[in-house]
Design an enzyme around this catalytic site. Structure first.
Site, PDB file in Angstrom:
ATOM      1  N   ARG A  19       5.545  10.307   6.693  1.00 57.26           N
ATOM      2  CA  ARG A  19       5.866  10.260   5.266  1.00 57.26           C
ATOM      3  C   ARG A  19       4.584  10.067   4.442  1.00 57.26           C
ATOM      4  O   ARG A  19       3.916   9.038   4.566  1.00 57.26           O
ATOM      5  CB  ARG A  19       6.799   9.061   5.019  1.00 57.26           C
ATOM      6  CG  ARG A  19       7.082   8.804   3.571  1.00 57.26           C
ATOM      7  CD  ARG A  19       7.716   7.450   3.359  1.00 57.26           C
ATOM      8  NE  ARG A  19       7.948   7.248   1.953  1.00 57.26           N
ATOM      9  CZ  ARG A  19       8.143   6.078   1.378  1.00 57.26           C
ATOM     10  NH1 ARG A  19       8.163   4.983   2.109  1.00 57.26           N
ATOM     11  NH2 ARG A  19       8.327   5.997   0.081  1.00 57.26           N
ATOM     12  N   TYR A  24       0.479   6.436   2.688  1.00 60.63           N
ATOM     13  CA  TYR A  24       0.938   5.340   3.554  1.00 60.63           C
ATOM     14  C   TYR A  24       0.230   5.267   4.908  1.00 60.63           C
ATOM     15  O   TYR A  24       0.485   4.355   5.691  1.00 60.63           O
ATOM     16  CB  TYR A  24       2.453   5.451   3.761  1.00 60.63           C
ATOM     17  CG  TYR A  24       3.220   5.336   2.455  1.00 60.63           C
ATOM     18  CD1 TYR A  24       3.185   4.149   1.728  1.00 60.63           C
ATOM     19  CD2 TYR A  24       3.956   6.409   1.948  1.00 60.63           C
ATOM     20  CE1 TYR A  24       3.862   4.038   0.518  1.00 60.63           C
ATOM     21  CE2 TYR A  24       4.646   6.309   0.738  1.00 60.63           C
ATOM     22  CZ  TYR A  24       4.588   5.122   0.034  1.00 60.63           C
ATOM     23  OH  TYR A  24       5.258   5.006  -1.157  1.00 60.63           O
ATOM     24  N   ASN A  75       9.072  -5.832   2.737  1.00 59.05           N
ATOM     25  CA  ASN A  75       8.635  -4.636   2.033  1.00 59.05           C
ATOM     26  C   ASN A  75       9.931  -3.928   1.657  1.00 59.05           C
ATOM     27  O   ASN A  75      10.522  -3.215   2.476  1.00 59.05           O
ATOM     28  CB  ASN A  75       7.763  -3.740   2.917  1.00 59.05           C
ATOM     29  CG  ASN A  75       7.267  -2.517   2.153  1.00 59.05           C
ATOM     30  OD1 ASN A  75       7.728  -2.256   1.033  1.00 59.05           O
ATOM     31  ND2 ASN A  75       6.356  -1.770   2.740  1.00 59.05           N
ATOM     32  N   ALA A  78      11.329   1.255  -2.169  1.00 59.26           N
ATOM     33  CA  ALA A  78      11.747   1.631  -3.529  1.00 59.26           C
ATOM     34  C   ALA A  78      12.670   0.597  -4.168  1.00 59.26           C
ATOM     35  O   ALA A  78      12.703   0.460  -5.401  1.00 59.26           O
ATOM     36  CB  ALA A  78      12.430   2.991  -3.489  1.00 59.26           C
ATOM     37  N   HIS A  81      11.600  -1.951  -6.930  1.00 54.06           N
ATOM     38  CA  HIS A  81      11.532  -1.622  -8.348  1.00 54.06           C
ATOM     39  C   HIS A  81      12.905  -1.514  -9.000  1.00 54.06           C
ATOM     40  O   HIS A  81      12.992  -1.294 -10.208  1.00 54.06           O
ATOM     41  CB  HIS A  81      10.775  -0.295  -8.527  1.00 54.06           C
ATOM     42  CG  HIS A  81       9.563  -0.192  -7.657  1.00 54.06           C
ATOM     43  ND1 HIS A  81       8.504  -1.054  -7.768  1.00 54.06           N
ATOM     44  CD2 HIS A  81       9.260   0.655  -6.611  1.00 54.06           C
ATOM     45  CE1 HIS A  81       7.586  -0.739  -6.856  1.00 54.06           C
ATOM     46  NE2 HIS A  81       8.027   0.288  -6.132  1.00 54.06           N
ATOM     47  N   ASP A  88      18.680 -11.316  -6.109  1.00 50.35           N
ATOM     48  CA  ASP A  88      19.680 -12.398  -6.121  1.00 50.35           C
ATOM     49  C   ASP A  88      19.878 -12.981  -4.723  1.00 50.35           C
ATOM     50  O   ASP A  88      20.033 -14.191  -4.567  1.00 50.35           O
ATOM     51  CB  ASP A  88      21.012 -11.882  -6.677  1.00 50.35           C
ATOM     52  CG  ASP A  88      20.983 -11.721  -8.196  1.00 50.35           C
ATOM     53  OD1 ASP A  88      20.032 -12.228  -8.831  1.00 50.35           O
ATOM     54  OD2 ASP A  88      21.901 -11.081  -8.737  1.00 50.35           O
ATOM     55  N   GLU A  99       5.975 -10.886  -0.243  1.00 51.66           N
ATOM     56  CA  GLU A  99       6.171  -9.463  -0.555  1.00 51.66           C
ATOM     57  C   GLU A  99       4.996  -8.663   0.009  1.00 51.66           C
ATOM     58  O   GLU A  99       3.844  -9.053  -0.171  1.00 51.66           O
ATOM     59  CB  GLU A  99       6.232  -9.325  -2.085  1.00 51.66           C
ATOM     60  CG  GLU A  99       6.394  -7.906  -2.574  1.00 51.66           C
ATOM     61  CD  GLU A  99       6.523  -7.817  -4.098  1.00 51.66           C
ATOM     62  OE1 GLU A  99       6.355  -8.846  -4.792  1.00 51.66           O
ATOM     63  OE2 GLU A  99       6.764  -6.694  -4.577  1.00 51.66           O
ATOM     64  N   HIS A 101       3.395  -4.590   0.505  1.00 50.10           N
ATOM     65  CA  HIS A 101       3.415  -3.137   0.291  1.00 50.10           C
ATOM     66  C   HIS A 101       2.212  -2.522   0.975  1.00 50.10           C
ATOM     67  O   HIS A 101       1.114  -3.092   0.916  1.00 50.10           O
ATOM     68  CB  HIS A 101       3.367  -2.790  -1.206  1.00 50.10           C
ATOM     69  CG  HIS A 101       4.528  -3.330  -1.956  1.00 50.10           C
ATOM     70  ND1 HIS A 101       5.777  -2.771  -1.876  1.00 50.10           N
ATOM     71  CD2 HIS A 101       4.646  -4.419  -2.751  1.00 50.10           C
ATOM     72  CE1 HIS A 101       6.618  -3.486  -2.614  1.00 50.10           C
ATOM     73  NE2 HIS A 101       5.960  -4.490  -3.146  1.00 50.10           N
ATOM     74  N   LEU A 102       2.425  -1.378   1.590  1.00 47.66           N
ATOM     75  CA  LEU A 102       1.305  -0.666   2.241  1.00 47.66           C
ATOM     76  C   LEU A 102       0.321  -0.173   1.185  1.00 47.66           C
ATOM     77  O   LEU A 102      -0.885  -0.348   1.304  1.00 47.66           O
ATOM     78  CB  LEU A 102       1.857   0.520   3.046  1.00 47.66           C
ATOM     79  CG  LEU A 102       2.772   0.117   4.206  1.00 47.66           C
ATOM     80  CD1 LEU A 102       3.833   1.167   4.432  1.00 47.66           C
ATOM     81  CD2 LEU A 102       1.962  -0.097   5.465  1.00 47.66           C
ATOM     82  N   SER A 103       0.874   0.469   0.156  1.00 46.70           N
ATOM     83  CA  SER A 103       0.053   0.954  -0.958  1.00 46.70           C
ATOM     84  C   SER A 103      -0.018  -0.146  -2.017  1.00 46.70           C
ATOM     85  O   SER A 103       0.568  -1.215  -1.829  1.00 46.70           O
ATOM     86  CB  SER A 103       0.693   2.218  -1.549  1.00 46.70           C
ATOM     87  OG  SER A 103       1.926   1.890  -2.175  1.00 46.70           O
ATOM     88  N   ARG A 108      -0.138   2.836  -9.071  1.00 44.94           N
ATOM     89  CA  ARG A 108       0.505   4.149  -8.927  1.00 44.94           C
ATOM     90  C   ARG A 108       1.335   4.465 -10.176  1.00 44.94           C
ATOM     91  O   ARG A 108       1.023   3.986 -11.251  1.00 44.94           O
ATOM     92  CB  ARG A 108       1.337   4.152  -7.629  1.00 44.94           C
ATOM     93  CG  ARG A 108       0.436   3.972  -6.394  1.00 44.94           C
ATOM     94  CD  ARG A 108       1.244   3.913  -5.116  1.00 44.94           C
ATOM     95  NE  ARG A 108       2.004   5.142  -4.909  1.00 44.94           N
ATOM     96  CZ  ARG A 108       2.995   5.256  -4.022  1.00 44.94           C
ATOM     97  NH1 ARG A 108       3.333   4.221  -3.262  1.00 44.94           N
ATOM     98  NH2 ARG A 108       3.645   6.392  -3.885  1.00 44.94           N
TER      99      ARG A 108
HETATM  100  C1  DQA Z   1       5.996   0.777  -0.872  1.00 42.01           C
HETATM  101  C2  DQA Z   1       5.713   1.115  -2.338  1.00 42.01           C
HETATM  102  C3  DQA Z   1       6.993   1.530  -3.048  1.00 42.01           C
HETATM  103  O1  DQA Z   1       6.705   1.851  -4.399  1.00 42.01           O
HETATM  104  C4  DQA Z   1       7.599   2.740  -2.383  1.00 42.01           C
HETATM  105  O2  DQA Z   1       8.822   3.074  -2.991  1.00 42.01           O
HETATM  106  C5  DQA Z   1       7.755   2.593  -0.916  1.00 42.01           C
HETATM  107  C6  DQA Z   1       6.710   1.900  -0.163  1.00 42.01           C
HETATM  108  C7  DQA Z   1       4.698   0.487  -0.090  1.00 42.01           C
HETATM  109  O3  DQA Z   1       4.812  -0.077   1.000  1.00 42.01           O
HETATM  110  O4  DQA Z   1       3.609   0.827  -0.536  1.00 42.01           O
HETATM  111  O5  DQA Z   1       8.677   3.110  -0.322  1.00 42.01           O
HETATM  112  O6  DQA Z   1       6.792  -0.396  -0.830  1.00 42.01           O
END
Ligand code: DQA
Length: 151
Positions: A19, A24, A75, A78, A81, A88, A99, A101-103, A108
């Site tokens: 993907r 990523y 993680n 999507a 967001h 909750d 939390e 995130h890879l990116s 972005r």
């Molecule tokens: C993500 C960043 C999110 O915006 C995106 O929707 C993902 C991966 C990341 O790991 O960078 O699916 O969480």
């Protein structure tokens, strides 16, 4: 006794490796899980590593972790967001939430700049690729150490 750490992964992360590799990377989710397992062993953590493409399933797993897990690393992909439901559910946990995130979503598209997870996260690691999961485990270990030093 080992601490229990729940690591949750949201939608489309099952396809890591193929993907959008330019964003990523080429590491698969299985590679990330294996790396987490190796690192967790050194930190004396038992980990439960899961992925789902379904919001409700993630909510159910978070609910099941109430009172049973020592930390949650998430993680939410999507759903980060969009999901008030995941926020909750996380709010009901007494343990720390980290939390990952890879990116780095903040650099972005604008729709990725807001995070619902941020409201409850003790710490956020972004833009470190797969290494971010390892850093999250280390962060959890260090925060447990600090608590035991205080007590
Ligand atoms: C993500 C960043 C999110 O915006 C995106 O929707 C993902 C991966 C990341 O790991 O960078 O699916 O969480």
């Amino acid at each position: 006794m080992n601490k229990n750490i729940l690591i949750l992964n949201g939608p489309n992360l099952n396809l890591l490796g193929t993907r959008e590799p330019d964003i990523y990377g080429s590491t698969t989710l299985e590679d990330i899980e294996n790396n987490c397992r190796q690192h967790a062993k050194k930190l004396e953590f038992d980990i439960d590593f899961r992925q789902s493409n379904h919001e409700g399933e993630l909510v159910t797993w978070i609910q099941q972790a109430i009172g049973k897990t020592d930390a949650v690393i998430i993680n939410a992909a999507a759903y980060t967001h969009t999901s008030v439901a995941i926020l909750d559910a996380l709010k009901m946990l007494e343990c720390p939430v980290i939390e990952v995130h890879l990116s780095d979503p903040k650099t972005r598209e604008e729709f990725r700049h807001h995070s619902y997870i941020e409201y409850v996260a003790k710490h956020c690691i972004s833009g470190q690729g797969a290494q971010g999961y390892i850093e999250a485990l280390t962060f959890v270990k260090n925060s447990f150490k600090q608590v035991s030093e205080i007590n």
